[in-house]
Design an enzyme around this catalytic site. Sequence first.
Site, PDB file in Angstrom:
ATOM      1  N   ARG A  51       0.835  -1.200   0.000  1.00 28.90           N
ATOM      2  CA  ARG A  51       0.000   0.000   0.000  1.00 28.90           C
ATOM      3  C   ARG A  51       0.865   1.242   0.000  1.00 28.90           C
ATOM      4  O   ARG A  51       1.957   1.233   0.541  1.00 28.90           O
ATOM      5  CB  ARG A  51      -0.852   0.037   1.271  1.00 28.90           C
ATOM      6  CG  ARG A  51      -1.705  -1.170   1.450  1.00 28.90           C
ATOM      7  CD  ARG A  51      -2.301  -1.160   2.848  1.00 28.90           C
ATOM      8  NE  ARG A  51      -2.870  -2.464   3.147  1.00 28.90           N
ATOM      9  CZ  ARG A  51      -3.444  -2.778   4.301  1.00 28.90           C
ATOM     10  NH1 ARG A  51      -3.519  -1.876   5.265  1.00 28.90           N
ATOM     11  NH2 ARG A  51      -3.941  -3.972   4.485  1.00 28.90           N
ATOM     12  N   ASP A  53       0.199   5.343   1.231  1.00 28.35           N
ATOM     13  CA  ASP A  53      -0.767   6.131   2.009  1.00 28.35           C
ATOM     14  C   ASP A  53      -1.425   7.235   1.211  1.00 28.35           C
ATOM     15  O   ASP A  53      -0.942   7.607   0.147  1.00 28.35           O
ATOM     16  CB  ASP A  53      -0.029   6.797   3.173  1.00 28.35           C
ATOM     17  CG  ASP A  53      -0.025   5.910   4.389  1.00 28.35           C
ATOM     18  OD1 ASP A  53      -0.609   4.811   4.326  1.00 28.35           O
ATOM     19  OD2 ASP A  53       0.569   6.312   5.400  1.00 28.35           O
ATOM     20  N   ARG A 197       8.510   8.126   6.398  1.00 28.35           N
ATOM     21  CA  ARG A 197       8.120   9.490   6.768  1.00 28.35           C
ATOM     22  C   ARG A 197       8.526   9.826   8.205  1.00 28.35           C
ATOM     23  O   ARG A 197       8.873  10.963   8.516  1.00 28.35           O
ATOM     24  CB  ARG A 197       6.625   9.695   6.563  1.00 28.35           C
ATOM     25  CG  ARG A 197       6.258   9.748   5.082  1.00 28.35           C
ATOM     26  CD  ARG A 197       4.780   9.539   4.834  1.00 28.35           C
ATOM     27  NE  ARG A 197       3.978  10.496   5.578  1.00 28.35           N
ATOM     28  CZ  ARG A 197       2.657  10.382   5.758  1.00 28.35           C
ATOM     29  NH1 ARG A 197       2.000   9.337   5.264  1.00 28.35           N
ATOM     30  NH2 ARG A 197       2.016  11.292   6.432  1.00 28.35           N
TER      31      ARG A 197
END
Lengths: 244, 244
Positions: A51, A53, A197
């Site tokens: 995935r 985000d 991140r």
Amino acid sequence: MIKNYKCIVAYDGFEYLGWQRQNEGKTIQGVLEKTLTTLLKEKILIHGSGRTDKGVHAYAQVFSFKTTTSVPAENIKLVLNQRLPKSIHINYIEKVDDLFHARYLAKGKRYVYKIWKKESNPFISRYYYCFTKEIDIQRIIDAKEILMGKHDFISFMASKSNVNSTVREIYSIDINNFDDYFEIEFYGNGFLYNMVRIIVQHFINIGLGKLSKEEFNEILLNKKRQFSHKTAPANGLYLKEVIY
Amino acid sequence: MIKNYKCIVAYDGFEYLGWQRQNEGKTIQGVLEKTLTTLLKEKILIHGSGRTDKGVHAYAQVFSFKTTTSVPAENIKLVLNQRLPKSIHINYIEKVDDLFHARYLAKGKRYVYKIWKKESNPFISRYYYCFTKEIDIQRIIDAKEILMGKHDFISFMASKSNVNSTVREIYSIDINNFDDYFEIEFYGNGFLYNMVRIIVQHFINIGLGKLSKEEFNEILLNKKRQFSHKTAPANGLYLKEVIY
């Protein structure tokens, strides 16, 4: 006959809720599955390498899907790109071995994070984290070695994730500094939820002089989820390559 | 006391219906007026140097507005940029003479049109006209001189426009060719509705060898609206500068 296809897709994730299909709202997987299903006239489910985000971009996300269609790969690519929104573009499609699976067989990933150093403008604000405070990039370069190799990265994982193991291996972290922006490229066997991140936000704090190399090392060794540390914004992050 | 402000604004026009305020739908002027009205706590009407169409971008559109606020210009800029969407950014605000008016006093404008020569991708498709057929740029350079100076440009005006005079003066047309794209920059005292985009489409046809320099000259001299000639897409066009 059922054929298996491997696709490489680029997307501007700014207006999407992320990769993963959802009941409500626009997602990359959702748009791709809908467009493929209409085009190939059979229900298509796709498997991404993982995935991304809400707001995260991709230069080269990989997905695979199975179909009984007789339409050649080049034609699927052509018509798909005509029908997809401008924000999603298929770079490559090829017929692959039946056993290929974009997620299970991924051996490594490259992510790049881009930080704009000058005043924001509408043509870069979707694509960079705009951060005008002075950052000492040499301090980041000195500290990044701490993360190299195999570690339990639970300290740099978002709290809502749920995985079997939080051990990952980072092969390289490269920092490129340009006039207007700098970018940090991560290459590893996999990354935990929000890991890139969260690390980037720590790097920024190191570059600002707010966090020392030693404190950063302690955070890694503590192996505790850092609820206090912020996560750098999604719009600076790009999935750059998936390695098989 | 009423003060008059001149502002320079950049915008990514891709998702907007254009500059001009409308009753329904998102426009640049609409968003700016709404944000300024909320911020300054009085009804603010702004005057742009001119309209830009649906999807057209601006590096430096100019607008002016009057207000009784005592908030300093730098603070208006700062707070405005915090509240505006990422697609609109104020570059500059200054207090100006009461007689300044962004539209009436504009003496010239620069527009640039960008054409991407390679395969499209989601990070450029909002910002360039993607056109992969081979274009002979030298043919465009040879033909562009025809448009220099003062002419009746009615042949290159969209049909739905309504103006007093269709005479305009073009001061320069510069073509810059890069590896991935080329751009055509127009500098003139003003441009008719869709004029830049219609000229660009003619240039493309010239570059493809479909239209000769002589035929192009005839179209100009015919002074007839060319309903048959297409208009290059809005997303390659940028208002680059307004000269006062």
